[in-house]
Design a protein around this motif. Structure first.
Motif, PDB file in Angstrom:
ATOM      1  N   PHE A 212       0.813  -1.219   0.000  1.00 34.81           N
ATOM      2  CA  PHE A 212       0.000   0.000   0.000  1.00 34.81           C
ATOM      3  C   PHE A 212       0.846   1.269   0.000  1.00 34.81           C
ATOM      4  CE2 PHE A 212      -3.454   2.835   1.161  1.00 34.81           C
ATOM      5  CZ  PHE A 212      -4.500   2.266   0.439  1.00 34.81           C
ATOM      6  N   GLU A 213       2.052   1.203   0.570  1.00 31.20           N
ATOM      7  CA  GLU A 213       2.882   2.419   0.606  1.00 31.20           C
ATOM      8  C   GLU A 213       3.259   2.895  -0.799  1.00 31.20           C
ATOM      9  OE1 GLU A 213       5.580  -1.101   1.931  1.00 31.20           O
ATOM     10  OE2 GLU A 213       3.545  -0.344   2.326  1.00 31.20           O
ATOM     11  N   GLU A 214       3.223   1.968  -1.784  1.00 34.30           N
ATOM     12  CA  GLU A 214       3.542   2.368  -3.149  1.00 34.30           C
ATOM     13  C   GLU A 214       2.398   3.149  -3.807  1.00 34.30           C
ATOM     14  OE1 GLU A 214       5.486  -0.334  -5.762  1.00 34.30           O
ATOM     15  OE2 GLU A 214       6.386  -1.491  -4.137  1.00 34.30           O
ATOM     16  N   LEU A 215       1.270   3.235  -3.116  1.00 31.88           N
ATOM     17  CA  LEU A 215       0.139   4.029  -3.607  1.00 31.88           C
ATOM     18  C   LEU A 215       0.164   5.461  -3.076  1.00 31.88           C
ATOM     19  CD1 LEU A 215      -2.856   1.520  -3.327  1.00 31.88           C
ATOM     20  CD2 LEU A 215      -1.996   2.551  -5.436  1.00 31.88           C
ATOM     21  N   LYS A 216       1.192   5.781  -2.268  1.00 31.08           N
ATOM     22  CA  LYS A 216       1.208   7.082  -1.599  1.00 31.08           C
ATOM     23  C   LYS A 216       1.097   8.252  -2.581  1.00 31.08           C
ATOM     24  CE  LYS A 216       3.776   9.973   1.657  1.00 31.08           C
ATOM     25  NZ  LYS A 216       3.513  11.183   0.843  1.00 31.08           N
TER      26      LYS A 216
ATOM     27  N   GLY B 145      -4.572   0.543   3.452  1.00 30.42           N
ATOM     28  CA  GLY B 145      -3.395   0.571   4.323  1.00 30.42           C
ATOM     29  C   GLY B 145      -2.552  -0.676   4.246  1.00 30.42           C
ATOM     30  N   GLU B 146      -2.977  -1.665   3.462  1.00 25.95           N
ATOM     31  CA  GLU B 146      -2.226  -2.918   3.424  1.00 25.95           C
ATOM     32  C   GLU B 146      -1.774  -3.334   2.023  1.00 25.95           C
ATOM     33  OE1 GLU B 146      -3.959  -6.167   5.554  1.00 25.95           O
ATOM     34  OE2 GLU B 146      -4.959  -4.834   6.988  1.00 25.95           O
ATOM     35  N   LEU B 147      -2.759  -3.556   1.111  1.00 28.75           N
ATOM     36  CA  LEU B 147      -2.378  -4.222  -0.135  1.00 28.75           C
ATOM     37  C   LEU B 147      -3.356  -3.912  -1.272  1.00 28.75           C
ATOM     38  CD1 LEU B 147      -0.463  -6.514  -1.361  1.00 28.75           C
ATOM     39  CD2 LEU B 147      -2.333  -8.099  -0.818  1.00 28.75           C
TER      40      LEU B 147
END
Length: 484
Positions: A21-25, A101-103
């Motif tokens: 999910f952090e790659e969606l920031k 927040g996860e995937l």
């Protein structure tokens, strides 16, 4: 990001992609910014609404939807590049998991170019028509030139085949004169078949001042396709007179002084035309033999799209310009719809196979297209389209079709390599020495491999449209949970 490739068949794969999910920031930040510019919330300046307020007022699902739709093409492209895939067309995308927040997880099924083994084409042998100009063909050519210089002179006798008559016409349907059914002083050559069916029989035998009535199916105008009662009046009969085939005619119709020189030039022109036809025939037959040697799997979706494109172009462009619909066209051709569909499918398969195998040959032989070759090809295409080179070049550039033209020239060069290696003889058993004319060969490729097939190579960004609907569904579900 993690991705895996599953081969479904030789022309289709399924990509499985998992994105932390952090790659969606970046996409989430862009989504909040975009929504900020589109909505207003009392107490906050436009563009300054906090993210938590947007989540509360409009739902986290709306933000996720916007972010995923923005990010999906990039992740898809990365997965394609990682798998070193040569994709065709748009993927079918399915978001399998979206945990805030996860995937983010999704699959994408897409057609790919099949792996093709170039067969040994050195043994290809074909037979083509010999270059022979008969006396009858020469005579017909000279007569056509003679006919162009014919003169007409009024005569006081009944009209006969070959005469030029000046006529007045009036067409009625159900007893009413059509708004566009009256014409005066129309010149018509009896037997030319260039006007209405039945007109030849009606005017043959009439002298100036003579009248006749006949029925005919109208080929155009407001009552196209209806049967009309047509009245015709002959106002003048003129006989066509052909010039004598002598030296005087040669000097009038050409740059030559004698009729023998004119005939010799006509024979030379006919030979050149037959030589061109022979070269084209050789290329077509060599290509057919090459396709027989190669195993080329065809992506079903690409084939379906190509068939639909061919049908659309025929119905809405070619037939439309001729004032015909598909039913009338099939009637003229004497074909059933089933026969037409079978032929269209066969042509589409051949076009796709041609493109695939010649593209592979381009890569294998490392064939490049230089600016001069591209310019020459562009000039030829402009001429055949009826546009000026500048107009055609502008249309090609604005339409993003330069790669298509480069591909046509490259495939022409690839076919030229095969033709050069083939054994070509004429019907007399004589070897045929074909000059290496890549532009001419490109035309053969175009005829077999329709340009629309080239457009199948869509960029990875085409995933956007396919992905939007899937992202909408998942995000709507998430929005419902958030609101609850």
């Amino acid at each position: 990001m993690k991705s895996a490739v599953e081969t479904l068949n030789p022309t289709r794969v399924r990509l499985t992609v998992e994105v932390p999910f952090e790659e969606l920031k970046d996409s989430l930040d862009a989504a909040y910014k975009k929504i900020n510019q589109q909505v207003t919330v009392k107490g906050f300046r436009k563009g300054k609404i906090p993210a938590r307020v947007i989540d509360q007022r409009f739902g986290r699902g709306a933000v996720l939807e916007e972010a995923v739709n923005d990010a999906l093409p990039k992740f898809y492209t990365d997965a394609v590049n990682e798998g070193e895939l040569n994709v065709l067309g748009q993927p079918e995308v399915d978001i399998t998991e979206l945990k805030d927040g996860e995937l983010l997880a999704f699959t994408a099924e897409v057609d790919i170019r099949p792996t093709i083994e170039i067969p040994d084409y050195s043994g290809i042998e074909v037979t083509v028509d010999a270059i022979e100009v008969t006396d009858e063909e020469l005579e017909k050519s000279v007569e056509q030139l003679r006919d162009r210089f014919a003169s007409t002179n009024p005569v006081e006798r009944a009209a006969a085949e070959g005469d030029v008559v000046t006529i007045d016409l009036e067409a009625k349907v159900d007893g009413e004169v059509l708004p566009d059914g009256v014409a005066s002083a129309v010149q018509y050559t009896i037997g030319s078949g260039e006007l209405l069916d039945g007109i030849d029989e009606a005017v043959t035998g009439l002298e100036a001042g003579g009248e006749a009535t006949f029925t005919s199916e109208l080929k155009g105008g407001t009552a196209e396709g209806k049967t009309a009662e047509v009245s015709v009046k002959v106002t003048q009969v003129a006989a066509r007179e052909l010039p004598e085939l002598d030296d005087e005619f040669a000097q009038m119709a050409s740059e030559f002084d004698t009729i023998e020189e004119l005939k010799a030039d006509s024979r030379k022109r006919l030979e050149s035309s037959k030589q061109y036809d022979q070269a084209t025939q050789a290329q077509e037959r060599v290509l057919d033999e090459l396709l027989k040697l190669a195993e080329v799997p065809i992506p079903e979706k690409l084939l379906a799209d190509e068939i639909n494109t061919r049908k659309h172009n025929l119905e809405h462009h070619q037939l439309g310009q001729m004032g015909l619909d598909l039913a009338k066209y099939l009637e003229i051709q004497g074909k059933t719809e089933e026969e037409f569909d079978a032929e269209t499918r066969e042509q589409a398969v051949k076009g796709i196979k041609t493109q695939f195998i010649l593209d592979e040959l381009v890569n294998k032989e490392k064939l490049n297209v230089n600016q001069e070759e591209l310019t020459e090809h562009l000039m030829r295409r402009a001429q055949s389209s009826g546009m000026s080179p500048d107009e055609f070049a502008k249309a090609v550039v604005e339409g993003g079709q330069v790669p298509m033209l480069v591909g046509e020239v490259a495939r022409g060069k690839a076919l030229a390599v095969v033709v050069e290696a083939a054994k070509v003889v004429d019907t007399n058993g004589e070897p045929v020495d074909l000059e290496d004319d890549e532009d001419e060969t490109a035309e053969t490729v175009e005829a077999s491999s329709d340009e629309d097939a080239t457009e199948a190579d869509a960029p990875a960004e085409a995933a956007t449209e396919a992905a939007e609907g899937k992202a909408d569904d998942k995000a709507d579900d998430k929005a419902d949970k958030t609101e609850a």
